[in-house]
Design an enzyme around this catalytic site. Structure first.
Site: not given
Length: 656
Positions: A411, A455, A471
């Site tokens: 991520c 994350h 995201d």
């Protein structure tokens, strides 16, 4: 077991073995945390003492012991760089306990060595306060208590099991008093003791700096970051973004946070809906961060909120801590300061030339900022990007190499690349790190957020809308956001790592066992290590007691202890063993005769009394002779005699 005169006490082999074994059990959990020479030093000193009492091996002289003690302290200083602190202090206690065992010659020395063992038991809880640690230390307390029984006993060869049974009985009898004191003894606000500065040296979690690979390192960790209990239904997993550190500055490879401005009131929010209320229990991470649902709406004397909407505790979270929080899931952050705008557009000179050129091309062809953002997300969807825990190492420019060559990353790779693209296109952007998702425990009805749920995502500034969460990981791996890490990487995490089908019966059983164990652990954490002033106040409040009044505490505690002592006394009296069961049976026989007016005289022996009864009541002579013979045989005969049950039967059959 009779007491011993101090002058008659000697360190026998049995006593020395018990002392050495109990100290070894106390120090065993510390062994993996200490240098090897510390453990070996204790073993050598303990064996030296055992060999002395067993084979007469000569002990070191006084000056030799002084030299050994000095050498031990020098070794501790060399190994830890200090003589103070948790780790160095416990290592010193470990070796010096062996030194104390070596010089144990008197009963007073034995007491000091045993009490040192009891003290070292407490030090294990500076590393872990888990159920396993508590149960193991309870076992060690039983062994240490048995050791005290051994060093005070003059009966050799009583047996290990019998000693341990005596010790277990003593500990069991003290447990009710311990529970009452634990529940009712006044708890001061805050922790009972402060841990040393090095007590959290091994904690793991998010960092205050983000670079390629540092979040993916947490991807396989099942350690719990925090647990959450919601007042109402748990929101969908896709909406569970737990906000942590926000990064705006970059040097081309790493991202760091700017200096924070902390507030006691929540800054302005846009689009507030009904808030979500929940209680977060944070595991210690030695930072100020409090991970709250995005966007948080809580600030008070214990919690500050920054200008970029991070929640921070006023003190470092060095022990398990609980916070009552409120969040607005659909709110927007409507404010950007000039300093934030400048920082959120800055890119380092000489870095990311290919990414900048690509972003400028997209921006020139996009009809709006929204179109530019969507074009960047579409690039991640359409091109062959892969979400992986083991991306290749980026040697050159990390963003250009990721976007145009490796296209494999976790991520933080996608968040960093997307932020660079936005800034290159003139859109303010920043990286937000924290956790996403979590695992619902249906047995306890709470959410477990683990380190593997760490994350990173992006916030972009859109005029008229404020800071908007984007995201990019969801564009590449939407199942990561919708279903969590287990669904994203089934071959490495969860039951699939053992070769079981994720939805099969064995995997379901494993999840159930994990949930059950975590529920037990959570209850333990809440009610044992976490039983403080607030929880005590809530518990006593259920019974209508005011925990803020010390007089109520004193009264309840005194009444409870007096009642328990009184009840224990009655129980012991009822269960008090008969010192001489044969004498008791004979007294019942005499009581039956006294009802006939035949009283036994004060100094009259059994034979004389039997002769007098036979002369007075000849018809009872047969029964009197039988009872008297059995009683004298049991009480006074040195050889074999009739069993006690024969006497009891004879007394029971005697009905004058």
């Amino acid at each position: 077991m009779p007491d011993l005169e101090t002058r008659d006490w000697k360190p026998t082999r049995e006593r020395t073995l018990w002392l050495a074994a109990s100290l070894a059990l106390v120090l065993l959990p510390h062994a993996p945390r200490m240098p090897l020479w510390v453990s070996l030093g204790f073993v050598v000193l303990a064996l030296w003492r055992i060999e002395h009492v067993t084979r007469g091996v000569r002990l070191p002289s006084r000056w030799t012991r002084v030299f050994l003690s000095a050498a031990i302290m020098a070794g501790i200083l060399a190994s830890y760089g200090t003589l103070f602190g948790r780790d160095a202090g416990i290592a010193a206690l470990a070796v010096l306990s062996g030194m104390k065992l070596l010089e144990t010659d008197t009963l007073r020395d034995a007491y000091a060595t045993a009490f040192l063992g009891f003290f070292v038991i407490i030090t294990n809880f500076l590393y872990s306060q888990s159920i396993a640690t508590g149960l193991y230390m309870l076992l060690v307390v039983v062994v240490m208590t048995a050791t005290l029984i051994v060093i005070n006993s003059s009966q050799p060869g009583l047996g290990v099991r019998r000693r341990l049974r005596y010790a277990g009985t003593l500990i069991g009898q003290s447990l009710p008093f311990m529970l009452v004191l634990f529940v009712l003894f006044p708890r001061i606000p805050g922790p009972l003791w402060g841990l040393p500065k090095d007590a959290q040296s091994a904690t793991t979690g998010l960092s205050d700096k983000m670079s390629p690979g540092n979040i993916s390192q947490l991807g396989l960790s099942t350690a719990v970051a925090f647990r959450v209990e919601f007042d109402g239904p748990i929101p969908p997993v896709s909406r569970l973004y737990w906000r942590g550190p926000v990064f705006e500055d970059t040097d081309g490879r790493s991202w760091t946070a700017r200096e924070l401005q902390l507030n006691r009131r929540v800054p302005k929010l846009r689009g507030r809906n009904e808030p979500v209320y929940y209680t977060t229990t944070l595991e210690p991470h030695d930072r100020h961060w409090i991970f709250a649902l995005d966007v948080p709406g809580t600030a008070n004397n214990a919690i500050r909120i920054s200008n970029d909407y991070q929640l921070l505790a006023t003190k470092r979270v060095r022990q398990r801590a609980q916070f009552r929080l409120r969040s607005y899931l659909d709110a927007r952050i409507p404010v950007i300061t000039p300093e934030q705008r400048s920082a959120s557009l800055a890119l380092p000179n000489g870095f990311h030339p290919r990414a900048r050129a690509l972003a400028e091309e997209w921006r020139a062809n996009a009809a709006s900022v929204d179109g530019f953002v969507e074009r960047a997300l579409q690039h991640f969807r359409a091109e062959p990007f892969f979400y992986t825990l083991r991306p290749p190492r980026l040697i050159g420019d990390p963003v250009d190499e990721f976007l145009f060559q490796s296209r494999r990353g976790f991520c933080e790779y996608y968040a960093a690349a997307f932020t660079v693209l936005m800034r290159a296109g003139g859109v303010p952007a920043r990286i937000v790190t924290g956790y996403q998702g979590g695992e619902i425990n249906p047995l306890g009805d709470y959410l477990i957020v683990r380190q593997r749920d760490a994350h990173a995502w992006v916030e972009v500034w859109l005029e008229g809308r404020g800071w908007v969460r984007v995201d990019p990981t969801a564009a590449v791996s939407p199942q990561r956001i919708e279903l969590g890490m287990d669904a994203t990487l089934p071959a490495r995490i969860g039951s699939a790592a053992f070769g079981f089908e994720p939805r099969g019966p064995i995997a379901k059983l494993m999840r159930g066992l994990n949930h059950g164990w975590d529920t037990v652990n959570n209850s333990w954490n809440q009610w044992v290590p976490g039983y403080g002033h607030i929880r005590q106040k809530g518990l006593l409040g259920r019974f209508g007691l005011d925990a803020s009044d010390w007089r109520i505490f004193a009264l309840c505690l005194s009444l409870a202890l007096i009642s328990m002592a009184w009840g224990a006394g009655l129980w012991l009296l009822r269960r008090a063993p008969i010192s001489d069961p044969a004498l008791e049976a004979y007294r019942r026989y005499c009581a039956k005769l006294s009802r006939l007016g035949i009283e036994r005289r004060h100094a009259e022996g059994p034979s004389d009394f039997a002769e007098r009864v036979s002369r007075t009541r000849p018809e009872l002579a047969q029964y009197v002779r039988r009872v008297t013979e059995l009683y004298i045989g049991i009480r006074y005969a040195k050889g074999p005699h009739a069993p006690l049950r024969d006497l009891r039967r004879a007394v029971g059959a005697f009905r004058p």
